[in-house]
Motif scaffolding. Structure first.
Motif, PDB file in Angstrom:
ATOM      1  N   PHE A 122      20.676  20.237  22.125  1.00 55.94           N
ATOM      2  CA  PHE A 122      22.486  19.342  22.947  1.00 55.94           C
ATOM      3  C   PHE A 122      22.189  18.375  22.894  1.00 55.94           C
ATOM      4  CE2 PHE A 122      25.551  17.895  25.325  1.00 55.94           C
ATOM      5  CZ  PHE A 122      26.497  18.042  24.986  1.00 55.94           C
ATOM      6  N   ASP A 123      22.745  17.178  22.177  1.00 60.72           N
ATOM      7  CA  ASP A 123      22.152  16.161  22.056  1.00 60.72           C
ATOM      8  C   ASP A 123      23.186  15.294  22.000  1.00 60.72           C
ATOM      9  OD1 ASP A 123      20.691  13.221  22.454  1.00 60.72           O
ATOM     10  OD2 ASP A 123      18.681  14.365  20.154  1.00 60.72           O
ATOM     11  N   SER A 124      23.756  14.043  22.676  1.00 60.82           N
ATOM     12  CA  SER A 124      24.440  13.205  22.885  1.00 60.82           C
ATOM     13  C   SER A 124      24.029  11.653  23.480  1.00 60.82           C
ATOM     14  CB  SER A 124      25.478  13.861  23.729  1.00 60.82           C
ATOM     15  OG  SER A 124      26.458  13.015  24.058  1.00 60.82           O
ATOM     16  N   PHE A 125      23.719  10.860  22.234  1.00 64.18           N
ATOM     17  CA  PHE A 125      23.875   9.166  22.829  1.00 64.18           C
ATOM     18  C   PHE A 125      24.824   8.901  23.564  1.00 64.18           C
ATOM     19  CE2 PHE A 125      21.349  10.264  18.755  1.00 64.18           C
ATOM     20  CZ  PHE A 125      20.321   9.659  19.591  1.00 64.18           C
ATOM     21  N   ASP A 126      26.069   9.172  23.932  1.00 63.88           N
ATOM     22  CA  ASP A 126      27.195   8.794  24.477  1.00 63.88           C
ATOM     23  C   ASP A 126      27.056   9.078  25.816  1.00 63.88           C
ATOM     24  OD1 ASP A 126      28.002   7.695  21.790  1.00 63.88           O
ATOM     25  OD2 ASP A 126      29.418   9.263  22.083  1.00 63.88           O
TER      26      ASP A 126
ATOM     27  N   ALA B  36      27.783   3.990  32.796  1.00 56.11           N
ATOM     28  CA  ALA B  36      26.700   2.881  32.071  1.00 56.11           C
ATOM     29  C   ALA B  36      27.519   1.730  32.539  1.00 56.11           C
ATOM     30  CB  ALA B  36      27.469   2.783  31.199  1.00 56.11           C
ATOM     31  N   LEU B  37      26.729   0.392  33.203  1.00 50.71           N
ATOM     32  CA  LEU B  37      27.180  -1.003  33.090  1.00 50.71           C
ATOM     33  C   LEU B  37      27.429  -1.364  32.266  1.00 50.71           C
ATOM     34  CD1 LEU B  37      24.381  -2.487  36.004  1.00 50.71           C
ATOM     35  CD2 LEU B  37      26.511  -1.498  35.887  1.00 50.71           C
ATOM     36  N   PHE B  38      27.067  -1.047  31.023  1.00 53.97           N
ATOM     37  CA  PHE B  38      27.661  -2.802  30.136  1.00 53.97           C
ATOM     38  C   PHE B  38      27.216  -1.625  28.798  1.00 53.97           C
ATOM     39  CE2 PHE B  38      23.056  -3.804  31.439  1.00 53.97           C
ATOM     40  CZ  PHE B  38      22.633  -3.460  30.033  1.00 53.97           C
ATOM     41  N   SER B  39      27.530  -1.640  27.501  1.00 59.01           N
ATOM     42  CA  SER B  39      27.200  -0.967  26.083  1.00 59.01           C
ATOM     43  C   SER B  39      26.412  -2.016  25.568  1.00 59.01           C
ATOM     44  CB  SER B  39      28.782  -0.107  25.891  1.00 59.01           C
ATOM     45  OG  SER B  39      28.100   0.099  24.800  1.00 59.01           O
ATOM     46  N   LEU B  40      25.671  -1.693  24.350  1.00 59.81           N
ATOM     47  CA  LEU B  40      25.142  -2.616  23.518  1.00 59.81           C
ATOM     48  C   LEU B  40      25.553  -1.644  22.007  1.00 59.81           C
ATOM     49  CD1 LEU B  40      22.185  -4.183  25.036  1.00 59.81           C
ATOM     50  CD2 LEU B  40      24.225  -4.803  24.919  1.00 59.81           C
ATOM     51  N   GLN B  41      26.116  -0.433  22.283  1.00 62.07           N
ATOM     52  CA  GLN B  41      26.524   0.559  21.278  1.00 62.07           C
ATOM     53  C   GLN B  41      26.757  -0.632  19.589  1.00 62.07           C
ATOM     54  OE1 GLN B  41      25.542   3.770  21.861  1.00 62.07           O
ATOM     55  NE2 GLN B  41      26.265   4.659  19.912  1.00 62.07           N
ATOM     56  N   ALA B  42      27.801  -1.503  20.326  1.00 61.21           N
ATOM     57  CA  ALA B  42      27.744  -1.900  18.393  1.00 61.21           C
ATOM     58  C   ALA B  42      27.093  -2.826  17.853  1.00 61.21           C
ATOM     59  CB  ALA B  42      29.399  -2.850  18.839  1.00 61.21           C
ATOM     60  N   LEU B  43      26.086  -3.155  19.227  1.00 63.84           N
ATOM     61  CA  LEU B  43      25.531  -3.964  18.388  1.00 63.84           C
ATOM     62  C   LEU B  43      23.823  -3.014  17.819  1.00 63.84           C
ATOM     63  CD1 LEU B  43      24.190  -7.140  18.827  1.00 63.84           C
ATOM     64  CD2 LEU B  43      23.020  -6.577  20.909  1.00 63.84           C
ATOM     65  N   ILE B  44      23.316  -2.672  18.841  1.00 67.38           N
ATOM     66  CA  ILE B  44      22.000  -1.294  18.217  1.00 67.38           C
ATOM     67  C   ILE B  44      22.393  -0.398  18.657  1.00 67.38           C
ATOM     68  CG2 ILE B  44      19.864  -0.852  18.240  1.00 67.38           C
ATOM     69  CD1 ILE B  44      19.039  -3.950  18.948  1.00 67.38           C
ATOM     70  N   SER B  45      22.776   1.002  18.215  1.00 64.12           N
ATOM     71  CA  SER B  45      23.221   2.340  18.166  1.00 64.12           C
ATOM     72  C   SER B  45      22.446   2.704  18.699  1.00 64.12           C
ATOM     73  CB  SER B  45      23.856   3.221  16.853  1.00 64.12           C
ATOM     74  OG  SER B  45      24.435   4.248  16.933  1.00 64.12           O
ATOM     75  N   ASN B  46      21.805   4.181  19.764  1.00 62.29           N
ATOM     76  CA  ASN B  46      20.076   4.963  20.120  1.00 62.29           C
ATOM     77  C   ASN B  46      20.855   5.295  18.816  1.00 62.29           C
ATOM     78  OD1 ASN B  46      20.581   4.353  23.416  1.00 62.29           O
ATOM     79  ND2 ASN B  46      18.878   4.536  22.379  1.00 62.29           N
ATOM     80  N   ALA B  47      21.531   5.575  17.602  1.00 63.63           N
ATOM     81  CA  ALA B  47      21.090   6.865  16.834  1.00 63.63           C
ATOM     82  C   ALA B  47      20.828   6.576  15.424  1.00 63.63           C
ATOM     83  CB  ALA B  47      22.648   7.154  16.850  1.00 63.63           C
ATOM     84  N   SER B  48      20.087   5.147  15.603  1.00 66.56           N
ATOM     85  CA  SER B  48      20.129   3.933  14.237  1.00 66.56           C
ATOM     86  C   SER B  48      18.227   3.920  14.968  1.00 66.56           C
ATOM     87  CB  SER B  48      20.063   2.658  14.568  1.00 66.56           C
ATOM     88  OG  SER B  48      20.140   2.030  15.312  1.00 66.56           O
TER      89      SER B  48
ATOM     90  N   TYR C 259      14.522   1.153  25.118  1.00 69.92           N
ATOM     91  CA  TYR C 259      15.732   0.687  24.816  1.00 69.92           C
ATOM     92  C   TYR C 259      16.730   1.808  25.226  1.00 69.92           C
ATOM     93  CZ  TYR C 259      20.199  -0.924  22.205  1.00 69.92           C
ATOM     94  OH  TYR C 259      21.603  -1.332  22.156  1.00 69.92           O
ATOM     95  N   GLU C 260      17.965   1.627  26.060  1.00 70.01           N
ATOM     96  CA  GLU C 260      18.626   2.213  26.077  1.00 70.01           C
ATOM     97  C   GLU C 260      20.282   1.265  25.935  1.00 70.01           C
ATOM     98  OE1 GLU C 260      19.547   6.322  26.605  1.00 70.01           O
ATOM     99  OE2 GLU C 260      17.373   6.082  26.653  1.00 70.01           O
ATOM    100  N   SER C 261      21.444   1.855  25.325  1.00 72.80           N
ATOM    101  CA  SER C 261      21.940   1.335  24.623  1.00 72.80           C
ATOM    102  C   SER C 261      23.637   0.084  25.802  1.00 72.80           C
ATOM    103  CB  SER C 261      23.137   1.641  23.119  1.00 72.80           C
ATOM    104  OG  SER C 261      23.899   2.766  23.147  1.00 72.80           O
TER     105      SER C 261
END
Lengths: 100, 262
Positions: free
Chosen positions: A49-53, B198-210, B222-224
């Motif tokens: 189970f994985d979630s980046f969000d 989360a304090l802020f999100s850099l998801q749109a810049l560099i996603s952790n999934a990429s 790094y954590e987005s």
């Protein structure tokens, strides 16, 4: 900082993984509330189970179940997936007022 | 299948390659890289990896289902502490103790990361038609990791040779802080510490999934979408050893200069 002992009122939700598909695929939970999710893997192979969000990652072995805690979360949609079968094992935790 | 295996390769095995790139450049004066120690570490890593792989299912059941998270957190803290000690207080530790701490850290870190990959590999090895794809993905993943390590080793070696050791140690402690910061996620996942938004999100810049997200996560943790606890632990585990290292090195240099003047 440290979590208080698990209270009886901590809501518990269940996710079932069968044939590499999570059910329900949309898990609705209340906002600003810590919840416990029990994930049951009915498949013959392990899944992660994985979630980046949600910043969660947990291996669930075949025919076993595992628990994770998430939240408190603001209203929104948080994606999760099975790391080993990301095409079929996908879903969302939907945090909304109506689920209260 | 191939892209997913490459991503898991980067997530689980790239940190091992990065760790070895740093260790092989670091002036820590141990006899760890002698033939005997190399053999011992290699055998220890294989045995520990298999042991963790075989027992993970049982470890996951202990401590009311918190076994994996607790043991991983304990291992990450041990590795951070050992590697910080041998980097900062090199001259205060005997060569034998440095070699022992470094050896255990390398074996522990490599075994934990490799065992996670083996679980994934084990799932797909059950289906024989998947094997060619997995092997291609492993070759690709290995190629990426080796290329990344060669480049990183070159940069790290240049930093040391050009006298920019502060940057070298800054990157090293950022890598270690990134690894030990994972403790926050592990412990909040099993309700030992409370989670925070989360304090802020850099998801749109560099996603952790990429792929970039995975590489940066392995390199500097790094954590987005970090929360306040993650940032707090990261800053402490990054800045504290870096400041100590700078102070200890300055004291050594001034002691050396005074000795030369006399």
């Amino acid at each position: 900082m440290f979590a208080r002992p698990a209270l009886a009122e901590t809501p518990i939700y269940r996710l079932v993984l069968e044939n590499h598909v999570f059910s329900p695929s949309k898990l609705r939970i209340p906002p600003n509330t810590k919840v416990k999710i029990i994930i049951e893997n009915k498949d013959e192979t392990a899944e992660e189970f994985d979630s980046f969000d949600l910043n969660r990652e947990r291996v669930i072995f075949a025919q076993r179940e595992a628990s994770i805690f998430i939240g408190p979360l603001p209203i929104g949609r948080y994606e999760f997936f099975g790391e080993y079968h990301p095409n079929s094992a996908r879903g969302y935790v939907i945090v909304e007022e109506e689920s209260l | 299948m191939i892209s997913n295996t490459v991503v898991i390769f980067l997530r689980d095995l790239l940190p091992i390659f990065i760790l070895f790139a740093y260790i092989s450049n670091m002036p820590i004066n141990t006899n760890l890289f002698s033939h005997f120690w190399k053999k011992l570490i290699s055998v220890g890593t294989v045995v520990a990896t298999l042991l963790i792989y075989v027992t993970t299912e049982y470890i996951s059941e202990i401590f009311e289902g918190r076994g994996i998270e607790l043991s991983s957190a304990a291992a990450l803290i041990f590795v951070w502490l050992s590697l910080v000690l041998i980097t900062v207080f090199t001259q205060f530790l005997t060569s034998g103790l440095r070699a022992l701490l470094l050896g255990i850290s390398l074996v522990l870190f490599t075994a934990i990361q490799s065992a996670e990959f083996l679980i994934y590999f084990g799932v797909f090895a059950q289906y024989s038609d998947n094997l060619p794809s997995i092997l291609i993905a492993c070759i690709l993943g290995l190629g990426i990791c080796i290329s990344f390590t060669v480049l990183l080793r070159f940069i790290l070696s240049e930093l040391l040779l050009s006298g920019r050791s502060v940057f070298f140690y800054g990157l090293w402690f950022a890598f270690l802080a990134g690894q030990v910061s994972q403790v926050i996620g592990l412990l909040s996942q099993v309700d030992i510490i409370d989670d925070a938004p989360a304090l802020f999100s850099l998801q749109a810049l560099i996603s952790n999934a990429s792929e970039y997200g995975h590489a940066l996560h392995a390199l500097i943790g790094y954590e987005s979408s970090p929360n306040v606890r993650l940032i707090g632990l990261y800053l402490i585990t990054f800045l504290l050893p870096l400041l100590l290292k700078i102070l200890v090195d300055r004291q050594d240099q001034s002691a050396y200069r005074e000795g030369n003047q006399k």
